[in-house]
Scaffold this motif. Structure first.
Motif, PDB file in Angstrom:
ATOM      1  N   GLN A  86       0.830  -1.195   0.000  1.00 21.12           N
ATOM      2  CA  GLN A  86       0.000   0.000   0.000  1.00 21.12           C
ATOM      3  C   GLN A  86       0.870   1.252   0.000  1.00 21.12           C
ATOM      4  OE1 GLN A  86      -4.093  -0.900   2.282  1.00 21.12           O
ATOM      5  NE2 GLN A  86      -2.343  -0.895   3.666  1.00 21.12           N
ATOM      6  N   ALA A  87       0.318   2.340  -0.501  1.00 24.04           N
ATOM      7  CA  ALA A  87       0.985   3.644  -0.464  1.00 24.04           C
ATOM      8  C   ALA A  87       0.084   4.617   0.280  1.00 24.04           C
ATOM      9  CB  ALA A  87       1.248   4.153  -1.881  1.00 24.04           C
ATOM     10  N   LEU A  88       0.703   5.576   0.947  1.00 25.05           N
ATOM     11  CA  LEU A  88      -0.052   6.596   1.666  1.00 25.05           C
ATOM     12  C   LEU A  88      -0.273   7.787   0.739  1.00 25.05           C
ATOM     13  CD1 LEU A  88      -1.331   7.548   4.318  1.00 25.05           C
ATOM     14  CD2 LEU A  88       0.883   8.547   4.922  1.00 25.05           C
ATOM     15  N   GLN A  89      -1.523   8.060   0.445  1.00 19.75           N
ATOM     16  CA  GLN A  89      -1.880   9.172  -0.424  1.00 19.75           C
ATOM     17  C   GLN A  89      -2.351  10.345   0.454  1.00 19.75           C
ATOM     18  OE1 GLN A  89      -5.632   9.322  -3.016  1.00 19.75           O
ATOM     19  NE2 GLN A  89      -4.054   8.748  -4.500  1.00 19.75           N
ATOM     20  N   VAL A  90      -1.596  11.432   0.385  1.00 17.28           N
ATOM     21  CA  VAL A  90      -1.905  12.617   1.185  1.00 17.28           C
ATOM     22  C   VAL A  90      -2.423  13.712   0.262  1.00 17.28           C
ATOM     23  CG1 VAL A  90      -1.010  14.343   2.782  1.00 17.28           C
ATOM     24  CG2 VAL A  90      -0.111  12.003   2.844  1.00 17.28           C
ATOM     25  N   THR A  91      -3.613  14.210   0.562  1.00 16.25           N
ATOM     26  CA  THR A  91      -4.239  15.265  -0.231  1.00 16.25           C
ATOM     27  C   THR A  91      -4.494  16.476   0.652  1.00 16.25           C
ATOM     28  OG1 THR A  91      -5.335  13.602  -1.601  1.00 16.25           O
ATOM     29  CG2 THR A  91      -6.161  15.858  -1.737  1.00 16.25           C
ATOM     30  N   LYS A  92      -4.051  17.648   0.192  1.00 13.32           N
ATOM     31  CA  LYS A  92      -4.265  18.884   0.939  1.00 13.32           C
ATOM     32  C   LYS A  92      -5.259  19.758   0.188  1.00 13.32           C
ATOM     33  CE  LYS A  92       0.258  18.928   3.204  1.00 13.32           C
ATOM     34  NZ  LYS A  92       1.498  19.705   3.469  1.00 13.32           N
ATOM     35  N   LYS A  93      -6.211  20.314   0.918  1.00 16.26           N
ATOM     36  CA  LYS A  93      -7.238  21.155   0.321  1.00 16.26           C
ATOM     37  C   LYS A  93      -7.430  22.387   1.185  1.00 16.26           C
ATOM     38  CE  LYS A  93     -11.976  21.027  -1.448  1.00 16.26           C
ATOM     39  NZ  LYS A  93     -13.206  20.203  -1.605  1.00 16.26           N
ATOM     40  N   GLN A  94      -7.445  23.540   0.554  1.00 15.81           N
ATOM     41  CA  GLN A  94      -7.595  24.789   1.284  1.00 15.81           C
ATOM     42  C   GLN A  94      -9.047  25.244   1.288  1.00 15.81           C
ATOM     43  OE1 GLN A  94      -5.475  28.260  -0.263  1.00 15.81           O
ATOM     44  NE2 GLN A  94      -4.943  28.866   1.828  1.00 15.81           N
ATOM     45  N   ASP A  95      -9.507  25.621   2.470  1.00 21.64           N
ATOM     46  CA  ASP A  95     -10.864  26.132   2.617  1.00 21.64           C
ATOM     47  C   ASP A  95     -10.892  27.583   2.132  1.00 21.64           C
ATOM     48  OD1 ASP A  95     -13.307  27.202   3.554  1.00 21.64           O
ATOM     49  OD2 ASP A  95     -13.400  25.647   5.101  1.00 21.64           O
ATOM     50  N   ALA A  96     -11.706  27.846   1.109  1.00 19.10           N
ATOM     51  CA  ALA A  96     -11.742  29.183   0.516  1.00 19.10           C
ATOM     52  C   ALA A  96     -12.263  30.232   1.485  1.00 19.10           C
ATOM     53  CB  ALA A  96     -12.605  29.160  -0.743  1.00 19.10           C
ATOM     54  N   SER A  97     -13.156  29.846   2.382  1.00 18.10           N
ATOM     55  CA  SER A  97     -13.765  30.822   3.287  1.00 18.10           C
ATOM     56  C   SER A  97     -12.861  31.188   4.450  1.00 18.10           C
ATOM     57  CB  SER A  97     -15.099  30.286   3.813  1.00 18.10           C
ATOM     58  OG  SER A  97     -14.891  29.066   4.511  1.00 18.10           O
ATOM     59  N   THR A  98     -12.132  30.206   4.983  1.00 20.18           N
ATOM     60  CA  THR A  98     -11.292  30.469   6.156  1.00 20.18           C
ATOM     61  C   THR A  98      -9.809  30.535   5.838  1.00 20.18           C
ATOM     62  OG1 THR A  98     -11.100  28.106   6.674  1.00 20.18           O
ATOM     63  CG2 THR A  98     -12.978  29.303   7.614  1.00 20.18           C
ATOM     64  N   GLY A  99      -9.419  29.958   4.714  1.00 20.64           N
ATOM     65  CA  GLY A  99      -8.003  29.933   4.365  1.00 20.64           C
ATOM     66  C   GLY A  99      -7.253  28.796   5.025  1.00 20.64           C
ATOM     67  N   ASP A 100      -7.946  27.976   5.839  1.00 23.80           N
ATOM     68  CA  ASP A 100      -7.304  26.847   6.520  1.00 23.80           C
ATOM     69  C   ASP A 100      -7.047  25.714   5.530  1.00 23.80           C
ATOM     70  OD1 ASP A 100      -7.466  28.244   8.867  1.00 23.80           O
ATOM     71  OD2 ASP A 100      -9.372  27.304   9.472  1.00 23.80           O
ATOM     72  N   THR A 101      -5.956  25.019   5.747  1.00 19.10           N
ATOM     73  CA  THR A 101      -5.606  23.882   4.897  1.00 19.10           C
ATOM     74  C   THR A 101      -5.957  22.583   5.608  1.00 19.10           C
ATOM     75  OG1 THR A 101      -3.788  25.102   3.871  1.00 19.10           O
ATOM     76  CG2 THR A 101      -3.743  22.705   3.671  1.00 19.10           C
ATOM     77  N   HIS A 102      -6.724  21.743   4.956  1.00 15.75           N
ATOM     78  CA  HIS A 102      -7.127  20.457   5.516  1.00 15.75           C
ATOM     79  C   HIS A 102      -6.392  19.339   4.781  1.00 15.75           C
ATOM     80  CE1 HIS A 102     -10.381  22.382   7.767  1.00 15.75           C
ATOM     81  NE2 HIS A 102     -10.650  23.070   6.657  1.00 15.75           N
ATOM     82  N   GLU A 103      -5.926  18.382   5.549  1.00 21.59           N
ATOM     83  CA  GLU A 103      -5.153  17.275   4.981  1.00 21.59           C
ATOM     84  C   GLU A 103      -5.914  15.969   5.146  1.00 21.59           C
ATOM     85  OE1 GLU A 103      -0.674  16.847   5.519  1.00 21.59           O
ATOM     86  OE2 GLU A 103      -1.397  15.197   6.754  1.00 21.59           O
ATOM     87  N   SER A 104      -6.052  15.229   4.084  1.00 21.10           N
ATOM     88  CA  SER A 104      -6.678  13.906   4.148  1.00 21.10           C
ATOM     89  C   SER A 104      -5.639  12.855   3.776  1.00 21.10           C
ATOM     90  CB  SER A 104      -7.873  13.828   3.186  1.00 21.10           C
ATOM     91  OG  SER A 104      -7.462  14.006   1.848  1.00 21.10           O
ATOM     92  N   ARG A 105      -5.652  11.742   4.508  1.00 20.33           N
ATOM     93  CA  ARG A 105      -4.690  10.661   4.307  1.00 20.33           C
ATOM     94  C   ARG A 105      -5.453   9.391   3.959  1.00 20.33           C
ATOM     95  NH1 ARG A 105       0.153  11.701   7.255  1.00 20.33           N
ATOM     96  NH2 ARG A 105       0.251   9.575   8.063  1.00 20.33           N
ATOM     97  N   LYS A 106      -5.019   8.726   2.902  1.00 14.69           N
ATOM     98  CA  LYS A 106      -5.715   7.534   2.427  1.00 14.69           C
ATOM     99  C   LYS A 106      -4.702   6.501   1.958  1.00 14.69           C
ATOM    100  CE  LYS A 106      -9.094   6.086  -1.077  1.00 14.69           C
ATOM    101  NZ  LYS A 106      -9.918   6.544  -2.231  1.00 14.69           N
TER     102      LYS A 106
END
Length: 243
Positions: free
Chosen positions: A157-177
């Motif tokens: 398996q490989a760890l897939q890390v996706t980062k997404k920025q919230d347009a309203s707050t500017g916070d960056t959220h990270e999802s790991r799969k």
């Protein structure tokens, strides 16, 4: 003194809150399924016993999961052990420490200390990591020294890390799969069942007398209930003429 006691009580909560949040999958274990326990014992001997022991359990104790002593000798003893011996690791602690940096722990009580759900999720959460000494890492136990001993069954398996920025707050959220890169000899469903059998066996090793304990617990509670009724009746009889 009061402030010190409050601080000591707060330390475990702070430590828990600061740890990584991991969603554990429910382990489909059944301590009454002797076929599963037998498969789990075979998996433990084949894949775990080289490095990890379960010395609280003797091979003879496996008769409790439906194996005969002859079956234990033929299928679970490979290096001259006797049926009455504890399930000790084959690798010497000094050799294991040189190889992994730490001595692999005894797994007799691992299901009680970590929980079956933790073990079930852990054994399905390895991923390839070139930066790790063993070449493997784990999302449940980051930077673990243990390699993925079941990789040929599960695959890589490989760890897939996706980062997404919230347009309203500017916070960056990270999802790991975890994403399967290479298939193993078992399908995903077959591998989950294999791990479930292994975890089922480790849960049994941690408390082999659980079924008996539950039975006696019910009997004791029934006795106490009857004794309480008799005690109340005796009290009423003793005090009925006292004013």
């Amino acid at each position: 003194m009061k402030k010190l006691l409050l601080l000591l009580l707060a330390i475990p909560a702070l430590a828990f809150a600061s740890g990584p949040k991991v969603t554990l999958d429910a382990a489909p274990i059944n301590g009454q399924d002797k076929a599963s326990l037998q498969r789990g014992a075979q998996a433990f001997v084949n894949h775990c016993l080289n490095c990890h022991g379960a010395t609280a359990m003797r091979y003879a104790g496996l008769t409790g999961i439906g194996l005969t002593e002859n079956q234990i000798r033929e299928n679970l003893l490979f290096t001259g052990e006797k049926v009455g011996d504890p399930m000790a690791a084959a690798m010497a602690p000094s050799v294991a420490k040189a190889a992994f940096g730490v001595v692999p722990p005894d797994l007799s009580l691992i299901a009680r200390s970590r929980s079956p759900d933790w073990l079930y999720t852990y054994m399905r959460s390895f991923y390839r990591d070139p930066a790790a000494k063993s070449g493997w890492n784990n999302t449940v136990f980051p930077n673990v020294a243990m390699p993925h001993v079941l990789w040929d069954l599960q695959g890589g398996q490989a760890l897939q890390v996706t980062k997404k920025q919230d347009a309203s707050t500017g916070d960056t959220h990270e999802s790991r799969k975890l994403v399967m890169e290479s298939r193993g000899s078992l399908s995903a469903l077959e591998y989950d069942r294999y791990v479930a059998d292994l975890v089922n066996f480790l849960a049994y090793v941690g408390e082999p007398n659980q079924k008996s304990r539950h039975k006696w617990g019910v009997l004791v509670l029934f006795f106490l209930a009857v004794f309480i009724v008799l005690t109340l009746l005796l009290k009423q009889e003793y005090w009925k003429d006292v004013r």
